[in-house]
Design an enzyme around this catalytic site. Structure first.
Site, mmCIF file in Angstrom:
data_model
loop_
_atom_site.group_PDB
_atom_site.id
_atom_site.type_symbol
_atom_site.label_atom_id
_atom_site.label_comp_id
_atom_site.label_asym_id
_atom_site.label_seq_id
_atom_site.Cartn_x
_atom_site.Cartn_y
_atom_site.Cartn_z
ATOM 1 C CE LYS A 89 62.171 60.651 46.321
ATOM 2 N NZ LYS A 89 63.050 59.463 46.448
ATOM 3 C CD GLU A 111 62.082 66.657 40.144
ATOM 4 O OE1 GLU A 111 61.107 67.356 39.814
ATOM 5 O OE2 GLU A 111 62.200 66.173 41.293
ATOM 6 C CB SER A 377 63.827 56.411 53.078
ATOM 7 O OG SER A 377 65.007 55.830 52.566
#
Ligand SMILES: *Cc1c(COP(=O)(O)O)cnc(C)c1O
Length: 393
Positions: A89, A111, A377
């Site tokens: 991210k 968010e 990930s």
């Protein structure tokens, strides 16, 4: 076939920008400026400097020997779990915070569901000395306490969303409402390849560093840039978009997308959007979407918070329609088993999202000389409590 976004922000039938009139100036400003700003050499220099020295890139492309032996193929893990803050991210939040700075913004909103995107946003806001407000469902705030504490330590204000199911989609609605009320000074950092154009393309671009590195790394390890197969889990699709980006038009590379089946796609406790969804509009974008017969959003379920989203990025709706990618759905129980399996085989505790991608390996047939790159990930630290409760550790 073309898998890039077109001038109107569409991937085939999906994408676009379905936004309230009040947001038009913000989204239009982004749309007209993002490519030009990202391509500036000063931007690229700072972006890559931070990716290297702050995030810790390039991340290793690790040949998982024991896993490869078990499956009977050459399996490489692209180690996004080793990024600062624990997942891919941060590649996107670094890119977007620099973009916000270049556009003269002083306040950031975001968010978050599980809190991973919130933490990655709070970290880069601290880095740049910018005000940060993270919207999070009240239910998620309770079940993701460690990440809430991290965001607070990093200086972010965590704003509870108390409407609806009080989870990710409600937090997203609150963030959009805030943006409407503060259009001038605020940039909204969306955490996946979802939302109105240009977000899906912009986030893919920032995450594309993943496949750029894989090309270089495979070339030096295997003597060729392309693998036989790529595998990634898909919530909204940002880690997958990053891993696939430079290979999408190379049809010799097979692509697997793994969604969360939850308790099973035949139950009402699932998050397998391409299996269960129909075209609709969610959070500013036309895409596949889990909905009931009245067109109301169907609450998704997955044991992994990062895959627990009723939609999917428009690129992935297109990859599904065109069958460029093969979509599979993995159940909670198989993902959990594979979270433990990778830990014991390789000494790597994966995020439960990542464990869904791993579970695909046992259901497909591969040749012994196939080269497979699987997107690792994120790391499992954030999921320890779930692992503890599930396995009674
Ligand atoms: C958020 C998250 C995902 C799902 O998001 P995508 O946008 O589909 O990548 C997957 N894995 C991890 C570790 C995450 O934190």
């Amino acid at each position: 076939m073309n898998y890039s976004v077109d001038a109107d922000g569409y991937y085939g039938d999906y994408g676009g920008a379905f936004i309230p009139e009040m947001l038009f100036p913000n989204v239009d400003e982004l749309k007209t400026k993002y490519r030009e700003i990202i391509e500036r050499s000063a931007f690229q220099k700072e972006f890559h400097h931070l990716l290297k020295h702050y995030v810790g890139r390039p991340t290793p492309l690790y040949h998982a020997r024991r896993l490869s032996e078990k499956i009977g193929a050459n399996i490489y893990l692209k180690r996004e779990d080793l990024c600062h803050t624990g997942a891919h991210k941060i590649n996107n939040t670094i890119g977007q915070i620099l973009l916000a700075k270049h556009m003269g913004k002083s306040r950031i909103i975001a968010e978050t569901g599980a809190g991973q995107h919130g933490v990655a946003t709070a970290a880069v806001c601290a880095l740049m000395g910018m005000e940060c407000v993270v919207f999070m469902g009240a239910v998620d705030i309770k079940r993701q306490a460690p990440n809430v504490a991290r965001m607070k330590m990093l200086g972010a204000q965590v704003q509870p969303a108390t409407c609806g199911s009080q989870t990710l989609k409600d937090a997203t609605n609150e963030a959009i409402r805030d943006w409407i009320n503060h259009p001038q000074e605020t940039h909204y950092i969306i955490g996946s390849v979802v939302g109105p154009h240009p977000y899906p393309d912009m986030v893919s671009l920032f995450q594309s560093v993943i496949s750029q590195e894989v090309k270089n790394q495979l070339k030096s390890i295997e003597g060729r840039e392309q693998p036989d197969y790529l595998i990634a889990c898909v919530g909204g699709g940002s880690n997958a978009a990053g891993l696939f980006y430079h290979y999408l038009n190379n049809l010799e590379v097979g692509i697997y997308c793994v969604e969360a089946a939850g308790h099973g796609i035949e139950t009402d406790q699932s998050a397998a959007t391409t299996k269960l969804g129909k075209p609709g509009i969610i959070h500013g974008c036309k895409t596949l979407l889990m909905q009931n017969t009245d067109g109301q959003i169907q609450e998704p379920h997955s044991i992994s918070a990062g895959l627990d989203y009723p939609g999917i990025g428009p690129l992935f709706a297109h990859l599904s329609d065109t069958q460029r990618a093969t979509f599979r759905a993995v159940k909670d129980q198989d993902a959990m088993r594979w979270g433990l399996e990778l830990s014991k085989l390789e000494g790597i505790i994966p995020a439960i999202e990542t464990a869904h991608a791993l579970a695909l390996l046992e259901t497909e047939t591969f040749k012994t000389d196939d080269v497979i790159v699987l997107g690792c990930s994120g790391r499992g630290d954030k999921d320890l409590e779930t692992y503890i409760n599930y396995f009674g550790l």
